[in-house]
Write a protein that holds these residues in place. Structure first.
Motif, mmCIF file in Angstrom:
data_model
loop_
_atom_site.group_PDB
_atom_site.id
_atom_site.type_symbol
_atom_site.label_atom_id
_atom_site.label_comp_id
_atom_site.label_asym_id
_atom_site.label_seq_id
_atom_site.Cartn_x
_atom_site.Cartn_y
_atom_site.Cartn_z
ATOM 1 N N TRP A 120 0.988 -1.130 0.197
ATOM 2 C CA TRP A 120 0.314 -0.164 0.403
ATOM 3 C C TRP A 120 0.560 1.243 0.378
ATOM 4 N N GLY A 121 1.557 1.259 0.572
ATOM 5 C CA GLY A 121 3.233 2.486 0.773
ATOM 6 C C GLY A 121 3.345 2.929 -0.580
ATOM 7 N N ILE A 122 3.995 1.461 -0.913
ATOM 8 C CA ILE A 122 4.532 1.829 -2.518
ATOM 9 C C ILE A 122 3.386 2.434 -3.603
ATOM 10 N N TYR A 126 3.541 6.027 -5.257
ATOM 11 C CA TYR A 126 3.691 6.504 -7.128
ATOM 12 C C TYR A 126 2.175 7.544 -7.436
ATOM 13 N N PHE A 127 1.050 7.567 -6.105
ATOM 14 C CA PHE A 127 0.337 8.277 -6.662
ATOM 15 C C PHE A 127 0.500 10.125 -6.485
ATOM 16 N N VAL A 128 0.991 9.549 -5.637
ATOM 17 C CA VAL A 128 1.818 10.889 -5.025
ATOM 18 C C VAL A 128 2.999 11.689 -5.755
ATOM 19 N N GLN A 129 3.818 10.572 -6.506
ATOM 20 C CA GLN A 129 4.640 10.847 -7.248
ATOM 21 C C GLN A 129 3.281 11.591 -8.861
ATOM 22 N N CYS A 132 1.692 15.353 -8.014
ATOM 23 C CA CYS A 132 3.501 15.700 -8.005
ATOM 24 C C CYS A 132 3.964 15.986 -9.292
ATOM 25 N N SER A 133 3.249 15.374 -10.182
ATOM 26 C CA SER A 133 4.345 15.426 -11.671
ATOM 27 C C SER A 133 3.313 16.204 -13.062
ATOM 28 N N TYR A 134 2.896 16.913 -11.850
ATOM 29 C CA TYR A 134 1.766 18.234 -12.579
ATOM 30 C C TYR A 134 2.111 19.531 -12.177
ATOM 31 N N ILE A 135 2.959 19.167 -11.141
ATOM 32 C CA ILE A 135 4.064 20.605 -10.073
ATOM 33 C C ILE A 135 4.967 21.216 -11.375
ATOM 34 N N GLU A 136 5.386 22.716 -12.320
ATOM 35 C CA GLU A 136 6.175 22.744 -12.812
ATOM 36 C C GLU A 136 7.407 23.259 -11.770
ATOM 37 N N GLY A 137 9.000 23.049 -12.321
ATOM 38 C CA GLY A 137 9.454 22.772 -11.459
ATOM 39 C C GLY A 137 10.165 21.770 -10.709
ATOM 40 N N LYS A 138 11.895 22.189 -9.857
ATOM 41 C CA LYS A 138 12.470 20.672 -8.975
ATOM 42 C C LYS A 138 11.031 20.287 -8.202
ATOM 43 N N ALA A 139 10.485 21.587 -7.710
ATOM 44 C CA ALA A 139 9.216 20.092 -6.557
ATOM 45 C C ALA A 139 8.567 19.834 -7.049
ATOM 46 N N ILE A 143 9.427 16.897 -4.118
ATOM 47 C CA ILE A 143 8.423 16.793 -2.908
ATOM 48 C C ILE A 143 8.398 15.037 -2.907
ATOM 49 N N PRO A 144 7.678 14.035 -4.067
ATOM 50 C CA PRO A 144 8.015 12.880 -3.849
ATOM 51 C C PRO A 144 8.562 11.962 -2.436
ATOM 52 N N TRP A 145 10.134 12.899 -2.836
ATOM 53 C CA TRP A 145 11.058 11.990 -1.558
ATOM 54 C C TRP A 145 11.327 12.815 -0.847
ATOM 55 N N GLY A 146 10.687 13.817 -0.273
ATOM 56 C CA GLY A 146 10.247 14.504 0.630
ATOM 57 C C GLY A 146 9.127 13.737 1.493
ATOM 58 N N VAL A 147 8.491 13.265 1.393
ATOM 59 C CA VAL A 147 6.700 12.593 2.026
ATOM 60 C C VAL A 147 7.551 11.549 2.386
ATOM 61 N N GLN A 148 8.423 11.210 2.031
ATOM 62 C CA GLN A 148 8.999 9.156 2.331
ATOM 63 C C GLN A 148 9.511 9.638 4.089
ATOM 64 N N VAL A 149 10.139 11.151 3.573
ATOM 65 C CA VAL A 149 10.712 11.811 5.102
ATOM 66 C C VAL A 149 10.157 11.944 6.121
ATOM 67 N N GLY A 150 8.780 13.105 5.814
ATOM 68 C CA GLY A 150 7.639 12.848 6.669
ATOM 69 C C GLY A 150 6.956 11.451 7.230
ATOM 70 N N CYS A 151 6.547 10.607 7.073
ATOM 71 C CA CYS A 151 5.632 9.421 7.180
ATOM 72 C C CYS A 151 6.226 8.801 7.682
#
Length: 191
Positions: A120-122, A126-129, A132-139, A143-151
């Protein structure tokens, strides 16, 4: 990683890696996992299962921060290797820990639940990625990598506040009395 490899901002940041470089970046995490899984056997006996799992969480956060802050391929690969080591440590230790603290009648269900939760985490990642693919720029890839840290940095410490220590660890150190009393004090052993 699969949801990020086609991200144009990711490609720009890391110099448009070709197939071989992408393969190396992706493979760095499983390589770290192999090292972590091979190194953890004795470590879990020395430090105990619970502490080893907590250490893997700290290692994961460090690796994830390095990935999230990476400015070049080398930093990204190092972050993925470190995070992979944490995955290997946890993958080898968590089922042992669960098997030692869980009643025999539900042990298989608990270990299966853990594997189901990983899946389920995987899926959620994928949904987070994708989102976030609709965000313009490096975020869009950071952001998907940062979400891992927070969770992980919030869920694992809370879970370990209520979790018991394994009774096996004191026995590994030939300190049988705390190990036996740890097992005897579990509510499920009295049923």
């Amino acid at each position: 990683m699969a949801g990020i490899l086609t991200n144009q901002y990711w490609k720009d940041q890391f110099g448009h890696p070709g197939p071989d470089a992408q393969g190396g970046i992706v493979a760095s995490m499983p390589a770290g996992s192999l090292v972590g899984a091979l190194a953890v056997g004795k470590l879990a006996d020395i430090l105990g299962r619970k502490l080893t799992i907590q250490i893997s969480g700290v290692i994961w956060v460090i690796g994830s921060i390095l990935q999230c802050a990476s400015v070049n391929r080398g930093m990204l690969v190092v972050g993925r290797i470190i995070a992979g080591m944490a995955v290997g440590i946890a993958s080898a230790t968590v089922p042992l820990y669960q098997g030692e603290i869980t009643a025999a009648r539900i042990r298989g269900r608990m270990i299966s639940l853990q594997q189901w939760s990983i899946t389920w985490g995987i899926l959620l990642q994928y949904f987070v990625q994708f989102g976030c693919s609709y965000i313009e720029g490096k975020a869009s890839f950071r952001i998907p990598w940062g979400v891992q840290v927070g969770c992980l940095s919030t869920s694992r410490p809370v879970a370990h506040l209520v979790a018991d220590d394994s009774g096996y660890h004191p026995q590994c150190r030939n300190d049988v009395v705390p190990g036996v009393s740890s097992l005897a004090n579990r509510s499920w052993t009295r049923r």
